[in-house]
Design an enzyme around this catalytic site. Structure first.
Site, PDB file in Angstrom:
ATOM      1  CD  GLU A  10     -45.017 -30.295  38.977  1.00  0.00           C
ATOM      2  OE1 GLU A  10     -44.416 -30.605  40.028  1.00  0.00           O
ATOM      3  OE2 GLU A  10     -45.207 -31.107  38.031  1.00  0.00           O
ATOM      4  CG  HIS A 104     -42.801 -28.829  34.949  1.00  0.00           C
ATOM      5  ND1 HIS A 104     -41.431 -28.810  35.018  1.00  0.00           N
ATOM      6  CD2 HIS A 104     -43.196 -30.025  35.461  1.00  0.00           C
ATOM      7  CE1 HIS A 104     -41.001 -29.927  35.579  1.00  0.00           C
ATOM      8  NE2 HIS A 104     -42.064 -30.691  35.846  1.00  0.00           N
ATOM      9  CG  HIS A 115     -39.586 -28.866  39.121  1.00  0.00           C
ATOM     10  ND1 HIS A 115     -40.908 -28.576  38.849  1.00  0.00           N
ATOM     11  CD2 HIS A 115     -39.517 -30.225  39.205  1.00  0.00           C
ATOM     12  CE1 HIS A 115     -41.610 -29.695  38.790  1.00  0.00           C
ATOM     13  NE2 HIS A 115     -40.789 -30.719  38.985  1.00  0.00           N
ATOM     14  CD  GLU A 133     -39.390 -33.041  35.689  1.00  0.00           C
ATOM     15  OE1 GLU A 133     -40.537 -33.370  35.319  1.00  0.00           O
ATOM     16  OE2 GLU A 133     -39.178 -32.470  36.771  1.00  0.00           O
TER      17      GLU A 133
END
Length: 274
Positions: A10, A104, A115, A133
C-alpha cells in the site's frame, strides 16, 4: 552486514487505492512491477554500502506479489502464504538491521489505504501502546535485538514511524490526500530519494536502537463488530472485554502475541455479515 527487508504494497510509490493492491483488480499487475522495482532500489542502495546478505520478505496479502524473476540477483526472497510470522517471517538475531518498504498507517488513521492487517480491526494494543502492523513488526524485531533503521511509505506511515522509533530514517514517497488518493513522486524521483535515504540509514544504523517489547505483553484487538470478536474469542486463552468488541490475550512473549494476532484476525474473517 546482514539486512532484512519487509515489503508491503500500500505504501509503494504511486499506488492510491484498492485497484492497485487487490490481485483481482485491473491495476494489480502494474503494482507488482513497481513494488519489485522499489525493492530493488533499496537492495542496490544497501549493497552499495557493503551489505553482504539481504533477505526480502513479501509482506502483502497472500505474500506472493514480488516478481522473483525481476528481483535483484543478490537478494533472496521469502514468498507465499502461510508463514508462521507473516510479515516478519525468517527474522532472527543474526540480522544487523531491518527496513520496512511500502508501509502504511495503522487502522483508523489518516493515510492512504490505512488499516491494520484486516479491515475488521479498528485498532490494536500491546499493553497500553496503540500500534499497527508497523509497531507490532518493530516489536518482533526488537525481541531479537534488531533495529528498524528505515521505513518507506506514504507521508502518514513516515510520521507513524518517526513517532514510534527514535532516529529512524522515515521516507515519504507520496503525500496522502485521502484514504484513496495521493500526490506521489514519480518512480524515478522516488528511486533517487530512496537511494539517498537508505544510504543514510545504513551509514547511521548505530543511532537507532531496537524497539524492545514488554515482557509478558497483553495483546488487545478491537474489532469492528461483535461477531468478529466472537470468532477471535474461539482462540484458547482469549477474553472479550465486557461491553466492547475488544479481545485480549496475555502472552508469554511478543512472539506468542504476534502469532495470537494472526490467529485472531484469521478467525475474525470468518464472520459472514458485517
Amino acid at each position: 552486514m546482514k539486512l532484512y527487508v519487509s515489503v508491503d504494497m500500500e505504501g509503494i510509490t504511486g499506488l492510491p487505492d484498492e485497484t492497485f493492491v487487490a490481485s483481482s483488480m485491473h491495476n494489480y499487475e502494474r503494482s507488482r512491477k513497481m513494488m519489485t522495482e522499489e525493492a530493488n532500489v533499496v537492495i542496490r542502495a544497501a549493497l552499495a554500502q557493503g551489505c553482504l546478505e539481504i533477505i526480502v520478505n513479501d509482506s502483502h496479502s497472500k505474500m506472493n506479489n514480488l516478481l522473483i524473476e525481476d528481483l535483484h540477483e543478490d537478494a533472496q526472497l521469502i514468498t507465499g502464504d502461510v508463514k508462521p510470522f507473516s510479515m516478519m517471517h525468517g527474522l532472527d538475531a543474526s540480522y544487523d538491521a531491518a527496513i520496512f518498504v511500502g508501509y502504511h498507517a495503522r487502522a483508523g488513521m489518516f493515510g492512504v489505504m490505512s488499516h491494520t492487517m484486516i479491515h475488521a480491526v479498528r485498532t490494536m494494543y500491546i499493553n497500553d501502546h496503540e500500534i499497527g502492523e508497523m509497531g507490532l513488526n518493530a516489536y518482533l524485531a526488537g525481541f531479537y535485538g534488531v533495529p528498524i533503521i528505515a521505513v518507506a511509505g506514504d507521508d502518514q506511515a513516515a510520521k507513524e514511524a518517526s513517532e514510534l522509533i527514535p532516529n529512524v530514517t522515515a521516507i515519504a514517497v507520496k503525500e496522502t490526500i485521502s484514504r484513496s488518493s495521493v500526490k506521489s513522486l514519480t518512480p524515478k524521483k522516488s528511486a533517487q530519494l530512496l537511494t539517498q535515504k537508505i544510504t543514510e540509514a545504513v551509514r547511521n544504523r548505530h543511532l537507532v536502537l531496537p524497539l524492545v517489547p514488554p515482557d509478558e505483553p497483553v495483546l488487545r484487538i478491537e474489532f469492528a463488530n461483535f461477531g468478529q470478536a466472537e470468532w477471535a474469542n474461539l482462540m484458547p486463552g482469549t477474553k472479550i472485554e465486557p461491553g466492547t468488541t475488544v479481545v485480549r490475550f496475555h502472552a508469554k512473549d511478543i512472539l506468542e502475541a504476534y502469532q495470537a494476532m494472526l490467529v485472531m484476525t484469521e478467525l475474525a474473517m470468518m464472520t459472514k455479515f458485517s
